[in-house]
Design a protein around this motif. Structure first.
Motif, PDB file in Angstrom:
ATOM      1  N   HIS A 297     -57.216 -24.811 -13.059  1.00  0.00           N
ATOM      2  CA  HIS A 297     -57.996 -23.549 -13.113  1.00  0.00           C
ATOM      3  C   HIS A 297     -57.186 -22.334 -13.008  1.00  0.00           C
ATOM      4  O   HIS A 297     -57.829 -21.080 -12.978  1.00  0.00           O
ATOM      5  CB  HIS A 297     -58.990 -23.782 -11.823  1.00  0.00           C
ATOM      6  CG  HIS A 297     -60.180 -24.695 -11.841  1.00  0.00           C
ATOM      7  ND1 HIS A 297     -59.974 -25.639 -11.734  1.00  0.00           N
ATOM      8  CD2 HIS A 297     -61.398 -24.258 -11.963  1.00  0.00           C
ATOM      9  CE1 HIS A 297     -61.088 -26.529 -12.062  1.00  0.00           C
ATOM     10  NE2 HIS A 297     -62.071 -25.334 -11.960  1.00  0.00           N
ATOM     11  N   ALA A 298     -55.840 -22.177 -13.108  1.00  0.00           N
ATOM     12  CA  ALA A 298     -55.147 -20.813 -13.101  1.00  0.00           C
ATOM     13  C   ALA A 298     -53.938 -21.189 -13.965  1.00  0.00           C
ATOM     14  O   ALA A 298     -53.273 -22.434 -13.860  1.00  0.00           O
ATOM     15  CB  ALA A 298     -54.885 -20.733 -11.541  1.00  0.00           C
ATOM     16  N   VAL A 299     -53.670 -19.965 -14.586  1.00  0.00           N
ATOM     17  CA  VAL A 299     -52.171 -20.061 -15.064  1.00  0.00           C
ATOM     18  C   VAL A 299     -51.630 -18.671 -14.698  1.00  0.00           C
ATOM     19  O   VAL A 299     -52.362 -17.579 -14.927  1.00  0.00           O
ATOM     20  CB  VAL A 299     -52.257 -19.835 -16.805  1.00  0.00           C
ATOM     21  CG1 VAL A 299     -50.982 -19.561 -17.299  1.00  0.00           C
ATOM     22  CG2 VAL A 299     -52.975 -21.306 -17.212  1.00  0.00           C
ATOM     23  N   ILE A 330     -57.679 -17.053 -14.603  1.00  0.00           N
ATOM     24  CA  ILE A 330     -58.229 -17.969 -13.485  1.00  0.00           C
ATOM     25  C   ILE A 330     -59.730 -18.457 -13.940  1.00  0.00           C
ATOM     26  O   ILE A 330     -60.504 -17.446 -14.720  1.00  0.00           O
ATOM     27  CB  ILE A 330     -58.243 -17.438 -12.122  1.00  0.00           C
ATOM     28  CG1 ILE A 330     -59.157 -16.342 -11.907  1.00  0.00           C
ATOM     29  CG2 ILE A 330     -56.864 -17.132 -11.394  1.00  0.00           C
ATOM     30  CD1 ILE A 330     -59.437 -16.116 -10.378  1.00  0.00           C
ATOM     31  N   LYS A 331     -60.023 -19.381 -13.666  1.00  0.00           N
ATOM     32  CA  LYS A 331     -61.548 -19.935 -14.088  1.00  0.00           C
ATOM     33  C   LYS A 331     -62.125 -20.071 -12.724  1.00  0.00           C
ATOM     34  O   LYS A 331     -61.886 -20.744 -11.664  1.00  0.00           O
ATOM     35  CB  LYS A 331     -61.294 -21.321 -14.826  1.00  0.00           C
ATOM     36  CG  LYS A 331     -62.533 -22.060 -15.095  1.00  0.00           C
ATOM     37  CD  LYS A 331     -62.424 -23.034 -16.303  1.00  0.00           C
ATOM     38  CE  LYS A 331     -62.715 -24.299 -15.438  1.00  0.00           C
ATOM     39  NZ  LYS A 331     -62.769 -25.563 -16.632  1.00  0.00           N
ATOM     40  N   PRO A 462     -57.291 -19.286  -2.759  1.00  0.00           N
ATOM     41  CA  PRO A 462     -56.821 -20.534  -3.152  1.00  0.00           C
ATOM     42  C   PRO A 462     -55.723 -20.243  -4.288  1.00  0.00           C
ATOM     43  O   PRO A 462     -55.026 -21.008  -4.476  1.00  0.00           O
ATOM     44  CB  PRO A 462     -58.095 -21.374  -3.740  1.00  0.00           C
ATOM     45  CG  PRO A 462     -59.168 -20.906  -3.190  1.00  0.00           C
ATOM     46  CD  PRO A 462     -59.089 -19.288  -2.832  1.00  0.00           C
ATOM     47  N   PHE A 463     -55.859 -19.062  -4.999  1.00  0.00           N
ATOM     48  CA  PHE A 463     -54.899 -18.949  -6.106  1.00  0.00           C
ATOM     49  C   PHE A 463     -53.712 -18.230  -5.698  1.00  0.00           C
ATOM     50  O   PHE A 463     -52.759 -17.900  -6.299  1.00  0.00           O
ATOM     51  CB  PHE A 463     -55.646 -18.152  -7.359  1.00  0.00           C
ATOM     52  CG  PHE A 463     -56.785 -18.880  -7.760  1.00  0.00           C
ATOM     53  CD1 PHE A 463     -56.509 -19.992  -8.617  1.00  0.00           C
ATOM     54  CD2 PHE A 463     -58.031 -18.415  -7.469  1.00  0.00           C
ATOM     55  CE1 PHE A 463     -57.606 -20.620  -9.098  1.00  0.00           C
ATOM     56  CE2 PHE A 463     -59.041 -19.071  -7.934  1.00  0.00           C
ATOM     57  CZ  PHE A 463     -58.795 -20.011  -9.059  1.00  0.00           C
ATOM     58  N   SER A 469     -50.469 -26.223  -1.111  1.00  0.00           N
ATOM     59  CA  SER A 469     -50.325 -26.286  -2.659  1.00  0.00           C
ATOM     60  C   SER A 469     -49.865 -24.776  -3.104  1.00  0.00           C
ATOM     61  O   SER A 469     -50.622 -24.212  -3.165  1.00  0.00           O
ATOM     62  CB  SER A 469     -51.592 -26.561  -3.167  1.00  0.00           C
ATOM     63  OG  SER A 469     -52.490 -25.499  -3.079  1.00  0.00           O
ATOM     64  N   ASP A 470     -48.441 -24.833  -3.049  1.00  0.00           N
ATOM     65  CA  ASP A 470     -48.090 -23.469  -3.470  1.00  0.00           C
ATOM     66  C   ASP A 470     -48.110 -23.217  -5.015  1.00  0.00           C
ATOM     67  O   ASP A 470     -47.279 -23.841  -6.080  1.00  0.00           O
ATOM     68  CB  ASP A 470     -46.572 -23.327  -3.026  1.00  0.00           C
ATOM     69  CG  ASP A 470     -46.063 -22.174  -3.269  1.00  0.00           C
ATOM     70  OD1 ASP A 470     -45.076 -21.614  -2.822  1.00  0.00           O
ATOM     71  OD2 ASP A 470     -46.835 -21.165  -3.642  1.00  0.00           O
ATOM     72  N   ILE A 471     -49.042 -22.544  -5.563  1.00  0.00           N
ATOM     73  CA  ILE A 471     -49.547 -22.313  -6.766  1.00  0.00           C
ATOM     74  C   ILE A 471     -48.225 -21.337  -7.461  1.00  0.00           C
ATOM     75  O   ILE A 471     -48.053 -21.658  -8.787  1.00  0.00           O
ATOM     76  CB  ILE A 471     -50.702 -21.333  -6.907  1.00  0.00           C
ATOM     77  CG1 ILE A 471     -51.121 -21.259  -8.256  1.00  0.00           C
ATOM     78  CG2 ILE A 471     -50.477 -20.190  -6.284  1.00  0.00           C
ATOM     79  CD1 ILE A 471     -52.503 -20.713  -8.575  1.00  0.00           C
ATOM     80  N   ARG A 472     -47.528 -20.901  -6.518  1.00  0.00           N
ATOM     81  CA  ARG A 472     -46.345 -20.154  -7.171  1.00  0.00           C
ATOM     82  C   ARG A 472     -45.136 -20.997  -8.089  1.00  0.00           C
ATOM     83  O   ARG A 472     -44.524 -20.679  -8.750  1.00  0.00           O
ATOM     84  CB  ARG A 472     -45.679 -19.156  -6.376  1.00  0.00           C
ATOM     85  CG  ARG A 472     -46.333 -17.640  -6.233  1.00  0.00           C
ATOM     86  CD  ARG A 472     -46.688 -17.035  -4.860  1.00  0.00           C
ATOM     87  NE  ARG A 472     -48.076 -16.813  -5.108  1.00  0.00           N
ATOM     88  CZ  ARG A 472     -48.219 -15.762  -5.922  1.00  0.00           C
ATOM     89  NH1 ARG A 472     -47.629 -15.071  -6.724  1.00  0.00           N
ATOM     90  NH2 ARG A 472     -49.702 -15.375  -5.918  1.00  0.00           N
ATOM     91  N   THR A 473     -45.582 -22.383  -7.610  1.00  0.00           N
ATOM     92  CA  THR A 473     -44.526 -23.078  -8.617  1.00  0.00           C
ATOM     93  C   THR A 473     -45.229 -22.949 -10.130  1.00  0.00           C
ATOM     94  O   THR A 473     -44.312 -23.539 -10.810  1.00  0.00           O
ATOM     95  CB  THR A 473     -44.697 -24.823  -8.099  1.00  0.00           C
ATOM     96  OG1 THR A 473     -46.145 -24.935  -8.260  1.00  0.00           O
ATOM     97  CG2 THR A 473     -43.974 -24.863  -6.708  1.00  0.00           C
ATOM     98  N   LEU A 474     -46.195 -22.681 -10.236  1.00  0.00           N
ATOM     99  CA  LEU A 474     -46.758 -22.597 -11.617  1.00  0.00           C
ATOM    100  C   LEU A 474     -46.344 -21.159 -12.607  1.00  0.00           C
ATOM    101  O   LEU A 474     -46.237 -20.997 -13.542  1.00  0.00           O
ATOM    102  CB  LEU A 474     -48.380 -22.225 -11.889  1.00  0.00           C
ATOM    103  CG  LEU A 474     -49.206 -23.525 -11.045  1.00  0.00           C
ATOM    104  CD1 LEU A 474     -50.609 -23.081 -11.140  1.00  0.00           C
ATOM    105  CD2 LEU A 474     -48.872 -24.859 -11.667  1.00  0.00           C
TER     106      LEU A 474
END
Ligand SMILES: NC(=O)c1ccc[n+]([C@@H]2O[C@H](COP(=O)([O-])OP(=O)(O)OC[C@H]3O[C@@H](n4cnc5c(N)ncnc54)[C@H](OP(=O)(O)O)[C@@H]3O)[C@@H](O)[C@H]2O)c1
Length: 504
Positions: A297-299, A330-331, A462-463, A469-474
């Protein structure tokens, strides 16, 4: 429509960038438009020492640069109501003298005890200034009759700039502090995007016509894209931006406001209470994205080095190994009857291909395709698409399929458009001006409610990389400067069978 009441506008952060570049030019434009109250004074507060004349001279230069239409006589006239007050707003001692100065305005200039406080300082000072306003008994609303005129109650209102908190908890804390001192009806959480004509025009387009609202739902709309991209980088705001990132800076604030206008139910009447109630409802209906769904859901991305300029993470002031996103897409899903199954894609980025702020509503194809054997002149059918451009142009465009003249029988996608400048011949004014006047009139229609802000934070939390869940790994999704963002963002859309609205 009420006219603006007599008042003193007290700007905390008088010597700052926002005051010089936006607030005073916007007030000057409103003065020229005759929209300010006849009895009106500005009192700017900040620590450095200067007198009224020196501040007016500085502001005159800024107004010449940033306001529309310099008129020396109009400025001289307006400048007489601009005053400077040197003091440290974080220290209680200053407020006794401030209260005296405000009292002088009431006595000499008929400002009736009405105060519009503007927090144009760094967010770390917001709560302490609100507390000191309370300690100095500068808020008398609802507590006593105005000393000047017994038939009038005075009011005290406060405008709070963005960022409003840095997460859900800090926004709730700021709301609590404000709520201990001001009624919700006196708190004006400003988002200058809502002062832009096209954002307000969206409400008229939706609710003053019969042709859009019946199809404005999941049955007819495939998805909605809300985009705000810039070609520039972070400029001299590196330290601020590196601690903030694109989601906090743009998505949580501006893009969720535009989302609320695009997705809300029709209010019963065009009034602040009804509009705000509907905005709260739709923002609260945003689904909290599960940790396991975030990657789909996110980039997030950072711009890479180009031949002319280094990568974001090489900028002076950016921390080593920074994972701050300069791009985010984000979606979001809205869990209500109208939007079930219709996603909203929100994206923003720095150093992108074009400067563009827009809402794109992509309608579904017809239920049955009568013309399946007929060639499309553009290769593929675009279908019905409504594009509401907010910046740099103010335009609304509607695309639909038409028959291409001649034989063989072919179909082409065509467009109808309204360019607001050309249609109405009015140059857009600085968005802060009408919002400041609204606050003087007591109209909160275009300001955010406390509950809406907290719900907006809940949707983006959440983003932001909290929890396991560390989104920053994305953040490895780097993108070229001058592009439309990371390839991963195109892939996210492709997985859903959709494409970004980029080059048209
Ligand atoms: N600039 C923009 O375009 C923009 C856009 C949207 C939102 N905002 C928000 O608006 C706020 C102001 O931004 P800005 O860019 O104008 O910041 P800025 O240029 O750094 O100005 C900050 C102002 O606060 C004053 N100040 C700092 N500490 C003070 C104190 N203890 N007592 C009294 N005054 C104090 C400073 O003057 P002294 O040092 O003389 O005290 C200065 O006038 C920020 O919250 C920002 O996030 C700004």
């Amino acid at each position: 429509m009420r006219t603006a009441d007599p008042c003193v506008l007290v700007i905390f952060g008088a010597s700052g960038d926002l005051t010089a570049r936006k607030l005073i030019p916007a007030l000057y434009e409103m003065h020229r438009a005759g929209a300010l109250p006849a009895k009106f004074q500005v009192l700017g507060v900040s620590r450095r020492e200067k007198n009224d004349a020196a501040w007016r001279d500085e502001l005159a230069l800024s107004v010449q640069k940033h306001a529309k239409g310099w008129d020396a006589a109009a400025w001289s006239n307006f400048a007489t109501c601009i005053h400077y007050f040197a003091g440290d707003a974080a220290q209680g001692e200053m407020y006794r003298a401030l209260a005296e100065r405000l009292g002088q305005f009431d006595a000499q200039d008929g400002t009736r005890g009405n105060r519009l406080f503007y927090l144009s300082v760094g967010p770390e000072l917001y709560e302490s200034i609100v507390q000191r306003i309370e300690d100095a008994s500068l808020v008398t609303e609802g507590k006593r009759w105005c000393a000047i005129d017994r038939d009038e109650r005075s009011w005290q209102r406060i405008i709070v700039e963005k960022p409003f908190g840095s997460d859900e908890a800090s926004a709730a804390s700021l709301n609590r502090t404000l709520g201990r001192v001001f009624e919700e009806t006196e708190i004006y959480r400003i988002d200058h995007y809502l002062g832009k004509e096209v954002v307000q025009a969206m409400l008229v387009l939706r609710f003053a016509n019969t042709i859009f609202e019946p199809v404005w739902n999941h049955q007819y709309i495939d998805h909605v894209q809300i985009t705000a991209t810039e070609t520039v980088g972070v400029g001299n705001r590196t330290a601020f931006f590196d601690a903030t990132g694109a989601i906090r800076d743009m998505i949580q604030s501006h893009l969720l406001q535009i989302f609320a206008f695009a997705a809300m139910e029709p209010p019963t009447v065009y009034g602040a209470e009804d509009i705000r109630a509907e905005k709260i409802k739709v923002v609260k209906a945003l689904r909290a994205t599960n940790a396991s769904d975030i990657a789909a859901h996110a980039v997030l991305g950072q711009y890479a080095a180009s031949e002319q300029e280094g990568a974001y993470h090489q900028l002076p002031g950016v921390s080593a190994g920074s994972t701050t996103e300069t791009y985010a897409a984000i979606k979001l899903h809205v869990d209500n009857w109208r939007w079930a199954g219709t996603p909203f894609y929100l994206r923003t980025g720095k150093r992108m291909a074009k400067k563009r702020t827009e809402v794109v509503v992509q309608f579904k194809p017809p239920a049955a395709n009568l013309f399946r054997g007929v060639a499309q002149s553009a290769g593929e059918a675009i279908g019905n698409r409504l594009v509401m451009e907010i910046a740099p142009d103010e335009r609304t465009r509607l695309r639909f399929e038409s028959k291409l003249p001649g034989t063989p029988f072919r179909i082409a996608n065509v467009e109808m458009q309204v360019d607001f400048d050309k249609e109405f011949g009015v140059e857009p004014v600085e968005a802060y001006g009408p919002l400041l006047v609204d606050a003087m009139r007591g109209d909160q229609s275009l300001f955010k409610h406390g509950r809406e802000v907290e719900s907006g934070w809940a949707a983006v939390m959440p983003f932001l990389g909290s929890g396991s869940s560390d989104i920053r790994t994305l953040i490895n999704a780097n993108y070229a400067q001058g592009s439309w963002g990371p390839a991963a963002a195109d892939e996210m859309m492709a997985r859903d069978g959709r494409v970004w609205h980029n080059d048209e």
